[in-house]
Write a protein that holds these residues in place. Structure first.
Motif, PDB file in Angstrom:
ATOM      1  N   VAL A  23     111.902 -26.321  47.058  1.00 31.66           N
ATOM      2  CA  VAL A  23     111.344 -27.235  46.057  1.00 31.66           C
ATOM      3  C   VAL A  23     110.851 -28.518  46.738  1.00 31.66           C
ATOM      4  O   VAL A  23     109.766 -29.014  46.428  1.00 31.66           O
ATOM      5  N   VAL A  24     111.626 -29.027  47.674  1.00 29.13           N
ATOM      6  CA  VAL A  24     111.235 -30.247  48.387  1.00 29.13           C
ATOM      7  C   VAL A  24     109.943 -30.017  49.168  1.00 29.13           C
ATOM      8  O   VAL A  24     109.042 -30.861  49.156  1.00 29.13           O
ATOM      9  N   ARG A  25     109.832 -28.893  49.844  1.00 26.75           N
ATOM     10  CA  ARG A  25     108.594 -28.580  50.581  1.00 26.75           C
ATOM     11  C   ARG A  25     107.412 -28.512  49.623  1.00 26.75           C
ATOM     12  O   ARG A  25     106.318 -28.984  49.936  1.00 26.75           O
ATOM     13  N   LEU A  26     107.616 -27.950  48.436  1.00 26.57           N
ATOM     14  CA  LEU A  26     106.557 -27.879  47.431  1.00 26.57           C
ATOM     15  C   LEU A  26     106.162 -29.275  46.963  1.00 26.57           C
ATOM     16  O   LEU A  26     104.971 -29.574  46.812  1.00 26.57           O
ATOM     17  N   VAL A  27     107.138 -30.142  46.758  1.00 22.84           N
ATOM     18  CA  VAL A  27     106.850 -31.519  46.336  1.00 22.84           C
ATOM     19  C   VAL A  27     106.000 -32.236  47.391  1.00 22.84           C
ATOM     20  O   VAL A  27     105.055 -32.954  47.058  1.00 22.84           O
ATOM     21  N   MET A  46     108.267 -35.445  63.912  1.00 26.25           N
ATOM     22  CA  MET A  46     107.443 -34.739  62.941  1.00 26.25           C
ATOM     23  C   MET A  46     107.468 -35.470  61.599  1.00 26.25           C
ATOM     24  O   MET A  46     106.441 -35.598  60.931  1.00 26.25           O
ATOM     25  N   TYR A  47     108.631 -35.974  61.207  1.00 27.03           N
ATOM     26  CA  TYR A  47     108.711 -36.782  59.991  1.00 27.03           C
ATOM     27  C   TYR A  47     107.916 -38.079  60.175  1.00 27.03           C
ATOM     28  O   TYR A  47     107.252 -38.537  59.240  1.00 27.03           O
ATOM     29  N   ALA A  48     107.983 -38.654  61.355  1.00 32.69           N
ATOM     30  CA  ALA A  48     107.207 -39.868  61.631  1.00 32.69           C
ATOM     31  C   ALA A  48     105.713 -39.582  61.494  1.00 32.69           C
ATOM     32  O   ALA A  48     104.964 -40.409  60.960  1.00 32.69           O
ATOM     33  N   SER A  49     105.283 -38.394  61.950  1.00 31.78           N
ATOM     34  CA  SER A  49     103.863 -38.044  61.833  1.00 31.78           C
ATOM     35  C   SER A  49     103.460 -37.889  60.370  1.00 31.78           C
ATOM     36  O   SER A  49     102.357 -38.279  59.984  1.00 31.78           O
ATOM     37  N   VAL A  50     104.339 -37.339  59.547  1.00 31.35           N
ATOM     38  CA  VAL A  50     104.032 -37.195  58.119  1.00 31.35           C
ATOM     39  C   VAL A  50     104.006 -38.575  57.452  1.00 31.35           C
ATOM     40  O   VAL A  50     103.168 -38.840  56.588  1.00 31.35           O
ATOM     41  N   LEU A  51     104.895 -39.469  57.858  1.00 32.52           N
ATOM     42  CA  LEU A  51     104.868 -40.833  57.332  1.00 32.52           C
ATOM     43  C   LEU A  51     103.528 -41.502  57.678  1.00 32.52           C
ATOM     44  O   LEU A  51     102.907 -42.144  56.823  1.00 32.52           O
ATOM     45  N   GLY A 111     106.265 -37.666  47.852  1.00 29.32           N
ATOM     46  CA  GLY A 111     106.743 -36.396  48.412  1.00 29.32           C
ATOM     47  C   GLY A 111     107.513 -36.583  49.700  1.00 29.32           C
ATOM     48  O   GLY A 111     108.588 -36.004  49.892  1.00 29.32           O
ATOM     49  N   PHE A 112     106.988 -37.428  50.590  1.00 32.19           N
ATOM     50  CA  PHE A 112     107.662 -37.679  51.863  1.00 32.19           C
ATOM     51  C   PHE A 112     109.022 -38.324  51.642  1.00 32.19           C
ATOM     52  O   PHE A 112     110.010 -37.943  52.273  1.00 32.19           O
ATOM     53  N   SER A 113     109.086 -39.288  50.741  1.00 34.30           N
ATOM     54  CA  SER A 113     110.348 -39.990  50.483  1.00 34.30           C
ATOM     55  C   SER A 113     111.421 -39.039  49.985  1.00 34.30           C
ATOM     56  O   SER A 113     112.585 -39.111  50.413  1.00 34.30           O
ATOM     57  N   ILE A 114     111.038 -38.129  49.109  1.00 37.53           N
ATOM     58  CA  ILE A 114     111.994 -37.141  48.604  1.00 37.53           C
ATOM     59  C   ILE A 114     112.450 -36.220  49.725  1.00 37.53           C
ATOM     60  O   ILE A 114     113.648 -35.948  49.879  1.00 37.53           O
ATOM     61  N   ALA A 115     111.507 -35.751  50.535  1.00 39.87           N
ATOM     62  CA  ALA A 115     111.862 -34.854  51.650  1.00 39.87           C
ATOM     63  C   ALA A 115     112.762 -35.560  52.647  1.00 39.87           C
ATOM     64  O   ALA A 115     113.776 -35.000  53.091  1.00 39.87           O
ATOM     65  N   GLY A 159     102.163 -33.668  46.876  1.00 37.20           N
ATOM     66  CA  GLY A 159     101.782 -35.057  47.141  1.00 37.20           C
ATOM     67  C   GLY A 159     100.694 -35.214  48.182  1.00 37.20           C
ATOM     68  O   GLY A 159      99.837 -36.093  48.074  1.00 37.20           O
ATOM     69  N   ILE A 160     100.705 -34.346  49.190  1.00 38.96           N
ATOM     70  CA  ILE A 160      99.751 -34.495  50.293  1.00 38.96           C
ATOM     71  C   ILE A 160      98.493 -33.652  50.096  1.00 38.96           C
ATOM     72  O   ILE A 160      97.416 -34.048  50.536  1.00 38.96           O
ATOM     73  N   LEU A 161      98.615 -32.526  49.421  1.00 38.61           N
ATOM     74  CA  LEU A 161      97.461 -31.630  49.280  1.00 38.61           C
ATOM     75  C   LEU A 161      96.911 -31.534  47.859  1.00 38.61           C
ATOM     76  O   LEU A 161      95.720 -31.730  47.641  1.00 38.61           O
ATOM     77  N   PHE A 162      97.767 -31.202  46.906  1.00 36.61           N
ATOM     78  CA  PHE A 162      97.275 -30.861  45.574  1.00 36.61           C
ATOM     79  C   PHE A 162      96.820 -32.067  44.757  1.00 36.61           C
ATOM     80  O   PHE A 162      95.775 -32.007  44.100  1.00 36.61           O
ATOM     81  N   VAL A 163      97.564 -33.169  44.770  1.00 32.52           N
ATOM     82  CA  VAL A 163      97.127 -34.350  44.020  1.00 32.52           C
ATOM     83  C   VAL A 163      95.815 -34.890  44.600  1.00 32.52           C
ATOM     84  O   VAL A 163      94.872 -35.157  43.838  1.00 32.52           O
ATOM     85  N   PRO A 164      95.682 -35.028  45.934  1.00 31.18           N
ATOM     86  CA  PRO A 164      94.371 -35.433  46.460  1.00 31.18           C
ATOM     87  C   PRO A 164      93.251 -34.454  46.094  1.00 31.18           C
ATOM     88  O   PRO A 164      92.128 -34.873  45.799  1.00 31.18           O
TER      89      PRO A 164
END
Length: 194
Positions: free
Chosen positions: A44-48, A128-133, A155-159, A52-57
């Motif tokens: 679920v977290v990966r989906l969120v 990797m988390y830093a890169s997503v941030l 999404g990132f904050s939740i993950a 946030g990064i793909l579907f909303v944009p």
């Protein structure tokens, strides 16, 4: 910068981001799993994060639904967004490269798994988390919309809040004192701070 150009740059960046992962996913499939901690919550977290990064944009790009949430940014913000995205892509690639066969998209330990402490992992435990941030920062700078621009941060904050501690506990269980010593000499996301 024209908003259409910043959208195209963001789309190209996301395509590169997805392409970086493909060869490592192929390597991951060849490994034997010895400790699997995948959960429904993790999926679920990966989906969120993807929402946030793909579907909303994507909704922002192809429909006018989110246009009421647009805001203006100075031209330098787009340049900063491009530079931040480039840094994010490099760090994302380098994180995968340095992990090699140790990389997993979920909480798993593979047969022959070793603790990676070289390359970008020398100073950052979770590059990797830093890169997503960094990607989320670029998203906010390239997509001037309160919803589409900031949805990656949500999404990132939740993950980050739900997964990093689990990941560190798994590594501590598997590598013990070696991982604890590594934790003591590195930072989670941003090197040389605090």
């Amino acid at each position: 910068m024209n908003p259409s150009i910043s959208k195209i740059i963001f789309i190209l960046g996301i395509i590169f981001w997805l392409l970086i992962r493909i060869p490592y996913q192929q390597i991951q499939k060849q490994n034997t799993i010895v400790d699997d901690r995948k959960t429904v919550q993790g999926k679920v977290v990966r989906l969120v994060v993807l929402i946030g990064i793909l579907f909303v944009p994507l909704i922002y790009f192809v429909t006018p639904w989110l246009n009421k949430a647009n805001y203006g940014l100075p031209i330098w913000a787009n340049g900063l967004g491009i530079a931040t995205f480039a840094l994010s892509l490099w760090l994302f690639w380098r994180s995968h490269h340095d992990l090699g066969r140790n990389w997993s998209s979920t909480l798993q330990i593979r047969e022959g798994h070793t603790l990676t402490t070289n390359g970008v992992y020398q100073n950052i435990r979770h590059p990797m988390y830093a890169s997503v941030l960094l990607l989320c920062i670029a998203q906010a700078l390239l997509l001037p919309n309160w919803i589409a621009g900031l949805s990656g941060f949500i999404g990132f904050s939740i993950a980050y809040a739900t997964r990093v501690d689990q990941e560190e506990q798994m590594l501590l269980n598997n590598f013990g004192d070696q991982y604890e010593a590594y934790r003591q000499r590195t930072k989670r996301l941003v090197p040389y701070l605090f």
